[in-house]
Design a protein around this motif. Structure first.
Motif, mmCIF file in Angstrom:
data_model
loop_
_atom_site.group_PDB
_atom_site.id
_atom_site.type_symbol
_atom_site.label_atom_id
_atom_site.label_comp_id
_atom_site.label_asym_id
_atom_site.label_seq_id
_atom_site.Cartn_x
_atom_site.Cartn_y
_atom_site.Cartn_z
ATOM 1 N N ALA A 138 135.973 53.561 48.119
ATOM 2 C CA ALA A 138 135.700 53.517 49.560
ATOM 3 C C ALA A 138 134.484 52.634 49.839
ATOM 4 N N ASP A 139 134.573 51.857 50.913
ATOM 5 C CA ASP A 139 133.442 50.997 51.269
ATOM 6 C C ASP A 139 132.631 51.626 52.411
ATOM 7 N N ALA A 140 131.601 50.934 52.857
ATOM 8 C CA ALA A 140 130.698 51.454 53.896
ATOM 9 C C ALA A 140 131.445 51.719 55.201
ATOM 10 N N ASP A 141 132.398 50.859 55.554
ATOM 11 C CA ASP A 141 133.182 51.080 56.772
ATOM 12 C C ASP A 141 134.030 52.344 56.657
ATOM 13 N N ASP A 142 134.611 52.565 55.471
ATOM 14 C CA ASP A 142 135.380 53.789 55.226
ATOM 15 C C ASP A 142 134.494 55.019 55.415
ATOM 16 N N LEU A 143 133.288 54.959 54.878
ATOM 17 C CA LEU A 143 132.357 56.079 54.975
ATOM 18 C C LEU A 143 131.995 56.351 56.435
ATOM 19 N N ASP A 144 131.670 55.311 57.183
ATOM 20 C CA ASP A 144 131.324 55.487 58.597
ATOM 21 C C ASP A 144 132.477 56.102 59.379
ATOM 22 N N ARG A 145 133.674 55.590 59.157
ATOM 23 C CA ARG A 145 134.860 56.111 59.858
ATOM 24 C C ARG A 145 135.120 57.559 59.440
ATOM 25 N N PHE A 146 135.019 57.850 58.155
ATOM 26 C CA PHE A 146 135.237 59.214 57.680
ATOM 27 C C PHE A 146 134.258 60.188 58.348
ATOM 28 N N ILE A 147 132.984 59.837 58.368
ATOM 29 C CA ILE A 147 131.970 60.722 58.955
ATOM 30 C C ILE A 147 132.283 60.992 60.429
ATOM 31 N N GLU A 148 132.640 59.961 61.164
ATOM 32 C CA GLU A 148 132.974 60.119 62.581
ATOM 33 C C GLU A 148 134.157 61.069 62.763
#
Length: 104
Positions: A65-75
């Motif tokens: 998972a990349d940083a964008d995946d992490l941001d989307r997951f958290i949201e």
């Protein structure tokens, strides 16, 4: 005999201290991961990360998972978790109600 004063205030963390949120957290992780189109680890893998910060837990579970995946997951996870605990509040751990009554 102790001469300690009765405390005026006792503060507890709710999530994982008074409320047994593990099952709710695992269910919400699974839902958020699915909505993100990310691989869903086993429930045991997810449970092993409960209590860790998402920003460290997710990369250790899903190194792909990349940083964008992490941001989307958290949201998405926040949205899913708030909806879940609002709809069905997690149960208290056994003995908590009695403990709180004793402290009262």
């Amino acid at each position: 005999m102790s001469h300690l004063k009765k405390p005026k205030l006792v503060v507890f963390d709710m999530d994982g201290t008074l409320l047994d949120t593990t099952a709710t957290i695992v269910t919400c992780w699974r839902e958020a991961l699915a909505r993100c189109g990310l691989r869903i680890p086993t429930d045991d893998e997810l449970r092993s990360r409960v209590g860790q910060a998402i920003v460290t837990a997710l990369p250790s579970l899903l190194p792909e998972a990349d940083a964008d995946d992490l941001d989307r997951f958290i949201e998405i996870y926040r949205e899913v978790y708030i909806g879940a605990v609002t709809a069905t509040p997690p149960p208290l751990f056994g003995g908590i109600r009695e403990l709180l009554h004793t402290l009262k």
